[in-house]
Scaffold this motif. Structure first.
Motif, mmCIF file in Angstrom:
data_model
loop_
_atom_site.group_PDB
_atom_site.id
_atom_site.type_symbol
_atom_site.label_atom_id
_atom_site.label_comp_id
_atom_site.label_asym_id
_atom_site.label_seq_id
_atom_site.Cartn_x
_atom_site.Cartn_y
_atom_site.Cartn_z
ATOM 1 N N PRO A 21 51.970 29.062 21.949
ATOM 2 C CA PRO A 21 51.439 27.694 21.898
ATOM 3 C C PRO A 21 50.014 27.559 22.436
ATOM 4 O O PRO A 21 49.354 26.556 22.173
ATOM 5 N N GLU A 22 49.539 28.566 23.167
ATOM 6 C CA GLU A 22 48.155 28.550 23.654
ATOM 7 C C GLU A 22 47.172 28.870 22.535
ATOM 8 O O GLU A 22 45.989 28.574 22.644
ATOM 9 N N VAL A 23 47.679 29.490 21.460
ATOM 10 C CA VAL A 23 46.823 29.914 20.346
ATOM 11 C C VAL A 23 47.046 29.049 19.107
ATOM 12 O O VAL A 23 46.096 28.714 18.400
ATOM 13 N N PHE A 24 48.303 28.671 18.840
ATOM 14 C CA PHE A 24 48.646 27.961 17.615
ATOM 15 C C PHE A 24 49.180 26.562 17.903
ATOM 16 O O PHE A 24 49.898 26.341 18.873
ATOM 17 N N GLY A 25 48.821 25.640 17.029
ATOM 18 C CA GLY A 25 49.336 24.287 17.084
ATOM 19 C C GLY A 25 49.929 23.937 15.736
ATOM 20 O O GLY A 25 49.997 24.774 14.830
ATOM 21 N N LEU A 26 50.335 22.704 15.611
ATOM 22 C CA LEU A 26 50.897 22.215 14.351
ATOM 23 C C LEU A 26 50.108 20.998 13.898
ATOM 24 O O LEU A 26 49.750 20.143 14.713
ATOM 25 N N ASP A 27 49.857 20.919 12.588
ATOM 26 C CA ASP A 27 49.160 19.743 12.073
ATOM 27 C C ASP A 27 50.161 18.609 11.860
ATOM 28 O O ASP A 27 51.342 18.735 12.191
ATOM 29 N N GLU A 28 49.709 17.510 11.308
ATOM 30 C CA GLU A 28 50.558 16.335 11.131
ATOM 31 C C GLU A 28 51.738 16.575 10.191
ATOM 32 O O GLU A 28 52.725 15.845 10.227
ATOM 33 N N GLU A 29 51.670 17.620 9.388
ATOM 34 C CA GLU A 29 52.772 17.957 8.480
ATOM 35 C C GLU A 29 53.640 19.094 9.028
ATOM 36 O O GLU A 29 54.557 19.546 8.355
ATOM 37 N N GLY A 37 38.896 29.501 18.910
ATOM 38 C CA GLY A 37 38.009 30.301 18.070
ATOM 39 C C GLY A 37 38.200 31.782 18.305
ATOM 40 O O GLY A 37 38.235 32.580 17.375
ATOM 41 N N GLU A 38 38.333 32.140 19.550
ATOM 42 C CA GLU A 38 38.541 33.532 19.971
ATOM 43 C C GLU A 38 39.793 33.561 20.835
ATOM 44 O O GLU A 38 39.914 32.803 21.798
ATOM 45 N N VAL A 39 40.753 34.425 20.473
ATOM 46 C CA VAL A 39 41.998 34.515 21.230
ATOM 47 C C VAL A 39 41.709 35.185 22.568
ATOM 48 O O VAL A 39 41.224 36.318 22.600
ATOM 49 N N PRO A 40 41.990 34.502 23.682
ATOM 50 C CA PRO A 40 41.759 35.105 24.998
ATOM 51 C C PRO A 40 42.617 36.361 25.185
ATOM 52 O O PRO A 40 43.718 36.461 24.641
ATOM 53 N N ALA A 41 42.122 37.300 25.946
ATOM 54 C CA ALA A 41 42.801 38.581 26.147
ATOM 55 C C ALA A 41 44.243 38.406 26.598
ATOM 56 O O ALA A 41 45.133 39.126 26.138
ATOM 57 N N GLU A 42 44.506 37.441 27.467
ATOM 58 C CA GLU A 42 45.863 37.268 27.992
ATOM 59 C C GLU A 42 46.848 36.714 26.959
ATOM 60 O O GLU A 42 48.050 36.724 27.191
ATOM 61 N N HIS A 43 46.350 36.263 25.798
ATOM 62 C CA HIS A 43 47.226 35.712 24.762
ATOM 63 C C HIS A 43 47.241 36.552 23.486
ATOM 64 O O HIS A 43 47.895 36.170 22.506
ATOM 65 N N ARG A 44 46.580 37.691 23.503
ATOM 66 C CA ARG A 44 46.490 38.516 22.294
ATOM 67 C C ARG A 44 47.833 39.091 21.861
ATOM 68 O O ARG A 44 48.153 39.099 20.677
ATOM 69 N N ALA A 46 50.792 37.839 22.384
ATOM 70 C CA ALA A 46 51.592 36.739 21.840
ATOM 71 C C ALA A 46 51.115 36.370 20.436
ATOM 72 O O ALA A 46 51.931 36.088 19.552
ATOM 73 N N ALA A 47 49.802 36.385 20.209
ATOM 74 C CA ALA A 47 49.270 36.085 18.877
ATOM 75 C C ALA A 47 49.739 37.126 17.869
ATOM 76 O O ALA A 47 50.099 36.789 16.736
ATOM 77 N N ARG A 48 49.758 38.391 18.274
ATOM 78 C CA ARG A 48 50.253 39.457 17.388
ATOM 79 C C ARG A 48 51.739 39.272 17.083
ATOM 80 O O ARG A 48 52.182 39.443 15.951
ATOM 81 N N ARG A 49 52.529 38.920 18.112
ATOM 82 C CA ARG A 49 53.962 38.678 17.906
ATOM 83 C C ARG A 49 54.183 37.502 16.959
ATOM 84 O O ARG A 49 55.064 37.529 16.106
ATOM 85 N N ALA A 50 53.363 36.471 17.108
ATOM 86 C CA ALA A 50 53.467 35.315 16.215
ATOM 87 C C ALA A 50 53.195 35.724 14.771
ATOM 88 O O ALA A 50 53.930 35.329 13.863
ATOM 89 N N ALA A 51 52.166 36.523 14.559
ATOM 90 C CA ALA A 51 51.857 36.994 13.213
ATOM 91 C C ALA A 51 52.997 37.841 12.660
ATOM 92 O O ALA A 51 53.392 37.684 11.498
ATOM 93 N N ASP A 52 53.550 38.709 13.484
ATOM 94 C CA ASP A 52 54.651 39.569 13.051
ATOM 95 C C ASP A 52 55.915 38.778 12.728
ATOM 96 O O ASP A 52 56.726 39.213 11.917
#
Length: 62
Positions: A21-29, A37-44, A46-52
């Motif tokens: 949730p620190e990297v991704f949000g949800l739009d109105e739909e 803009g740039e994923v902070p090192a401490e959330h990288r 989690a961002a990879r897991r989200a993509a996977d």
């Protein structure tokens, strides 16, 4: 690292937001969006897991 969400592929499962949730949000739909803009090192990892875990493979991280 940068993350992107392909709006044409995203179906609104919201797994990205649940995992990073620190990297991704949800739009109105309820479709995924990138909040940073740039994923902070401490959330990288989690961002990879989200993509996977995206069933539509709508997320790219580089």
């Amino acid at each position: 690292m940068k993350a992107t969400v392909d709006p044409d592929r995203c179906q609104g499962h919201a797994r990205c937001w649940e995992i990073a949730p620190e990297v991704f949000g949800l739009d109105e739909e309820g479709h995924g969006t990138v909040l940073v803009g740039e994923v902070p090192a401490e959330h990288r990892e989690a961002a990879r897991r989200a993509a996977d875990n995206c069933p539509e493979r709508a997320i790219t991280v580089r």
